[in-house]
Scaffold this motif. Sequence first.
Motif, PDB file in Angstrom:
ATOM      1  N   UNK A 152       0.823  -1.208   0.000  1.00 15.76           N
ATOM      2  CA  UNK A 152       0.000   0.000   0.000  1.00 15.76           C
ATOM      3  C   UNK A 152       0.861   1.264   0.000  1.00 15.76           C
ATOM      4  N   UNK A 153       1.936   1.272   0.789  1.00 18.80           N
ATOM      5  CA  UNK A 153       2.817   2.432   0.819  1.00 18.80           C
ATOM      6  C   UNK A 153       3.513   2.642  -0.534  1.00 18.80           C
ATOM      7  N   UNK A 154       3.918   1.554  -1.162  1.00 21.42           N
ATOM      8  CA  UNK A 154       4.555   1.665  -2.475  1.00 21.42           C
ATOM      9  C   UNK A 154       3.575   2.222  -3.505  1.00 21.42           C
ATOM     10  N   UNK A 155       2.327   1.801  -3.445  1.00 23.04           N
ATOM     11  CA  UNK A 155       1.321   2.323  -4.380  1.00 23.04           C
ATOM     12  C   UNK A 155       1.107   3.818  -4.158  1.00 23.04           C
ATOM     13  N   UNK A 156       1.007   4.213  -2.888  1.00 22.63           N
ATOM     14  CA  UNK A 156       0.787   5.634  -2.587  1.00 22.63           C
ATOM     15  C   UNK A 156       1.937   6.491  -3.100  1.00 22.63           C
ATOM     16  N   UNK A 196       5.267  -3.569 -14.264  1.00 23.70           N
ATOM     17  CA  UNK A 196       4.171  -4.047 -13.424  1.00 23.70           C
ATOM     18  C   UNK A 196       4.660  -4.924 -12.277  1.00 23.70           C
ATOM     19  N   UNK A 197       5.831  -5.559 -12.453  1.00 28.78           N
ATOM     20  CA  UNK A 197       6.348  -6.470 -11.438  1.00 28.78           C
ATOM     21  C   UNK A 197       7.077  -5.760 -10.310  1.00 28.78           C
ATOM     22  N   UNK A 198       7.583  -4.570 -10.543  1.00 26.17           N
ATOM     23  CA  UNK A 198       8.471  -3.929  -9.577  1.00 26.17           C
ATOM     24  C   UNK A 198       7.818  -3.753  -8.209  1.00 26.17           C
ATOM     25  N   UNK A 199       6.660  -3.131  -8.154  1.00 25.47           N
ATOM     26  CA  UNK A 199       6.033  -2.857  -6.861  1.00 25.47           C
ATOM     27  C   UNK A 199       5.609  -4.131  -6.126  1.00 25.47           C
ATOM     28  N   UNK A 200       4.902  -5.067  -6.778  1.00 21.56           N
ATOM     29  CA  UNK A 200       4.564  -6.303  -6.037  1.00 21.56           C
ATOM     30  C   UNK A 200       5.785  -7.130  -5.651  1.00 21.56           C
ATOM     31  N   UNK A 201       6.845  -7.074  -6.449  1.00 19.19           N
ATOM     32  CA  UNK A 201       8.065  -7.801  -6.093  1.00 19.19           C
ATOM     33  C   UNK A 201       8.698  -7.225  -4.838  1.00 19.19           C
ATOM     34  N   UNK A 202       8.788  -5.905  -4.773  1.00 25.39           N
ATOM     35  CA  UNK A 202       9.332  -5.267  -3.578  1.00 25.39           C
ATOM     36  C   UNK A 202       8.452  -5.534  -2.366  1.00 25.39           C
ATOM     37  N   UNK A 203       7.137  -5.500  -2.560  1.00 23.62           N
ATOM     38  CA  UNK A 203       6.220  -5.735  -1.459  1.00 23.62           C
ATOM     39  C   UNK A 203       6.342  -7.154  -0.914  1.00 23.62           C
TER      40      UNK A 203
END
Length: 333
Positions: A152-156, A196-203
């Motif tokens: 959620x923080x990465x999305x924000x 598209x993979x960067x944020x979910x991968x980090x999360x």
Amino acid sequence: MGLLRYAIRRFLQAIPVVIGIVTITFLLTDAIPGDPVSIMLGPSPSAEQAAEIRAKYGLDRPLYVRYFNYLADVLLHGDLGRSLYYNVPVSQKIMERAPVTILLLLSSYAFAIAAAIPLGIISAKRRNQPTDHVSRVVALVGVSTPSFWIGLMLIIVFAYHINVLPATGLVLPWAAPASVEGAQTQLDVVVASIEHLLLPTLSLGTLQMAAIMRIERSSMLEVLGQDYVRLARAYGIPERTIVTKHAFRNAQLPVITVVGLQLTSILGGAVLTETVFNINGMGRLIITAINNQDFQLVMGTTFVFGLTFVVGVVLTDLSYAYVDPRVSYDEAD
């Protein structure tokens, strides 16, 4: 041949575990309150319609009959049943969604290992220095923070305020360019997939990265304090050579263990991560199955996740021989 015999023995020993997974999943799923027939036909189905659906999916049979039929279908035929909600074979839905989750898991593991091992080594070499303190704080925050909150923080930050990365969805790198918006070549598809993979991968990978880094640091500190390392230093061998050729390989057994055991957390985290980033993978499939009381789909997806973990643990055991030749797999051991 010793390793082959050990591998066969370990996989045979995993069979009771798999049966236990099927049994527990079946019983817990059956205990879920509610009626899937009511969800399929509405709150007031006719008696004839309800009876037809129950007979079609075997819901009118006693519990023990359904259990042994399901166990035989899974173990002998690989048949996971038919989804009540999608009205297609459970294996078909799993095959549709599995590539997405596999891609997410592999990218998260790649990020976790690629970041954790160098940071752990650097932290061990510079013990009690500022670099070590920063690494330990990062690891502590990583293991203490839920993956969905990180997502959620990465999305924000990166999708809403900076607007440089997409917040939802996932593009498969092998998808056809015509199916991806704005893509003209396969390279465009790969670039879109990475974005598209960067944020979910980090999360999803942050927790694994932090856990692996802590073990890597502790293991390297232990190995660097061994007598043979001190002897190598006394002979004037460069520190870089000592770390890379003498200490690193011997320090990896605990790391391999924690990497294998992290399968539980990363599979569980995939469910929340896919929900946060609106990714249609196995995690979202489980949530859909639970919300719609699709018993067959819940059991099938849970069985696949459990089987994945069992296979991962066995492969972790087998990888010890490659890392440490002192490990023996003789029958006497």
